[in-house]
Design a protein around this motif. Structure first.
Motif, short mmCIF file in Angstrom:
data_model
loop_
_atom_site.label_atom_id
_atom_site.label_comp_id
_atom_site.label_asym_id
_atom_site.label_seq_id
_atom_site.Cartn_x
_atom_site.Cartn_y
_atom_site.Cartn_z
N ASP A 78 28.40 55.73 -17.05
CA ASP A 78 27.07 54.77 -17.51
C ASP A 78 26.09 55.65 -18.05
OD1 ASP A 78 25.89 52.57 -18.76
OD2 ASP A 78 25.40 51.76 -16.57
N HIS A 79 25.15 55.17 -18.96
CA HIS A 79 24.01 55.90 -19.26
C HIS A 79 23.06 54.76 -19.75
CE1 HIS A 79 26.42 55.15 -23.19
NE2 HIS A 79 25.05 55.16 -23.49
N ARG A 80 21.75 54.98 -19.27
CA ARG A 80 20.70 54.07 -19.57
C ARG A 80 19.12 54.97 -19.93
NH1 ARG A 80 23.06 49.47 -19.53
NH2 ARG A 80 24.27 49.00 -17.88
N PHE A 81 18.28 54.14 -20.58
CA PHE A 81 16.91 54.91 -20.35
C PHE A 81 16.11 54.01 -19.37
CE2 PHE A 81 18.57 55.29 -25.07
CZ PHE A 81 17.92 56.55 -25.00
N ALA A 82 15.27 54.73 -18.70
CA ALA A 82 14.53 54.07 -17.64
C ALA A 82 12.99 54.94 -17.79
CB ALA A 82 15.23 54.29 -16.27
N LEU A 83 12.08 54.09 -16.82
CA LEU A 83 10.94 54.73 -16.76
C LEU A 83 11.25 55.58 -15.40
CD1 LEU A 83 8.34 52.11 -17.06
CD2 LEU A 83 8.60 53.87 -18.37
N GLU A 84 10.68 56.81 -15.48
CA GLU A 84 10.83 57.68 -14.25
C GLU A 84 10.23 56.91 -13.04
OE1 GLU A 84 8.69 61.18 -14.91
OE2 GLU A 84 9.48 61.50 -16.78
N GLY A 85 11.03 57.10 -11.89
CA GLY A 85 10.98 56.27 -10.49
C GLY A 85 11.55 54.93 -10.34
N ASP A 86 11.91 54.20 -11.77
CA ASP A 86 12.40 53.10 -11.60
C ASP A 86 13.70 53.04 -10.70
OD1 ASP A 86 10.67 51.47 -13.33
OD2 ASP A 86 11.86 51.39 -14.78
N ARG A 87 14.13 51.86 -10.18
CA ARG A 87 15.13 51.78 -9.02
C ARG A 87 16.45 51.86 -10.04
NH1 ARG A 87 17.53 47.01 -9.19
NH2 ARG A 87 16.46 45.23 -10.26
N ILE A 88 17.47 52.28 -9.50
CA ILE A 88 19.08 52.21 -10.26
C ILE A 88 19.50 50.75 -10.21
CG2 ILE A 88 21.16 52.96 -10.12
CD1 ILE A 88 20.35 55.34 -8.92
N ILE A 89 19.58 50.14 -11.57
CA ILE A 89 20.07 48.86 -11.54
C ILE A 89 21.36 48.61 -10.76
CG2 ILE A 89 20.66 46.95 -13.17
CD1 ILE A 89 18.56 48.09 -15.10
N HIS A 90 21.68 47.54 -10.09
CA HIS A 90 23.14 47.39 -9.76
C HIS A 90 23.55 46.30 -10.64
CE1 HIS A 90 25.20 46.16 -5.69
NE2 HIS A 90 25.86 46.45 -6.63
N ASP A 91 24.40 46.76 -11.58
CA ASP A 91 24.96 45.90 -12.76
C ASP A 91 26.24 45.30 -12.45
OD1 ASP A 91 25.92 48.32 -12.99
OD2 ASP A 91 25.74 48.69 -15.09
N ILE A 92 26.98 45.78 -11.39
CA ILE A 92 28.24 45.28 -11.19
C ILE A 92 28.34 44.91 -9.67
CG2 ILE A 92 30.83 45.64 -11.15
CD1 ILE A 92 30.39 47.68 -13.18
N GLU A 93 27.97 43.61 -9.67
CA GLU A 93 28.15 43.26 -8.15
C GLU A 93 29.49 42.38 -7.78
OE1 GLU A 93 24.23 41.48 -6.50
OE2 GLU A 93 23.32 42.34 -8.48
N ILE A 94 30.06 42.86 -6.75
CA ILE A 94 31.38 42.20 -6.34
C ILE A 94 31.10 41.19 -5.33
CG2 ILE A 94 33.65 42.55 -5.64
CD1 ILE A 94 33.00 43.99 -8.36
N ASP A 95 31.53 40.04 -5.30
CA ASP A 95 31.54 38.95 -4.06
C ASP A 95 32.80 39.09 -3.42
OD1 ASP A 95 31.57 36.60 -2.40
OD2 ASP A 95 31.65 35.31 -4.10
N VAL A 96 32.47 40.25 -2.31
CA VAL A 96 33.52 40.73 -1.48
C VAL A 96 34.03 39.40 -0.62
CG1 VAL A 96 33.87 42.03 0.78
CG2 VAL A 96 32.50 42.96 -1.04
N GLU A 97 33.45 38.27 -0.21
CA GLU A 97 33.72 37.36 0.48
C GLU A 97 34.77 36.43 -0.30
OE1 GLU A 97 30.88 34.67 1.80
OE2 GLU A 97 29.57 36.46 2.80
N ALA A 98 34.61 36.43 -1.50
CA ALA A 98 35.69 35.89 -2.52
C ALA A 98 36.91 36.89 -2.43
CB ALA A 98 35.20 35.71 -4.05
N LEU A 99 37.03 38.03 -2.30
CA LEU A 99 37.98 38.88 -2.21
C LEU A 99 39.01 38.59 -1.05
CD1 LEU A 99 36.38 42.24 -3.14
CD2 LEU A 99 38.05 40.77 -4.78
#
Length: 101
Positions: A78-99
């Motif tokens: 992946d690649h993104r533009f961000a402001l320096e110091g911004d947190r890393i976005i968690h863009d793929i969240e898996i529902d582990v309980e559903a697994l």
């Protein structure tokens, strides 16, 4: 199960891995980007058509270009533009309980 062009989810092991080389990156409930190799650079690293922010905006608000790679084989996730110091976005969240069901 494919969850991204270069990411696989192993539902039984509840892990995320690189689909190119098989490198296990992290548990399924974690942010794969935080376990990938990350390179940061100026906005102009995105390509020749990208101008320095100060040229477009009149000042440099501190943007950077971020890229995430597989630490095993180097494929670009992946690649993104961000402001320096911004947190890393968690863009793929898996529902582990559903697994587990």
């Amino acid at each position: 199960m494919k969850i991204h062009e270069y990411l696989e989810l192993d539902a039984q092991a509840a892990t995320i891995s690189c689909s190119e080389c098989g490198e296990v990156l992290c548990d399924a409930d974690q942010n794969y980007k935080e376990h990938s190799s990350m390179r940061t650079g100026p906005v102009t690293d995105a390509g020749p058509l990208f101008q320095p922010p100060e040229r477009v905006l009149g000042s440099d608000p501190g943007y950077e270009f971020r890229e995430w790679f597989c630490p095993g084989c180097g494929v670009l996730f992946d690649h993104r533009f961000a402001l320096e110091g911004d947190r890393i976005i968690h863009d793929i969240e898996i529902d582990v309980e559903a697994l587990e069901s």
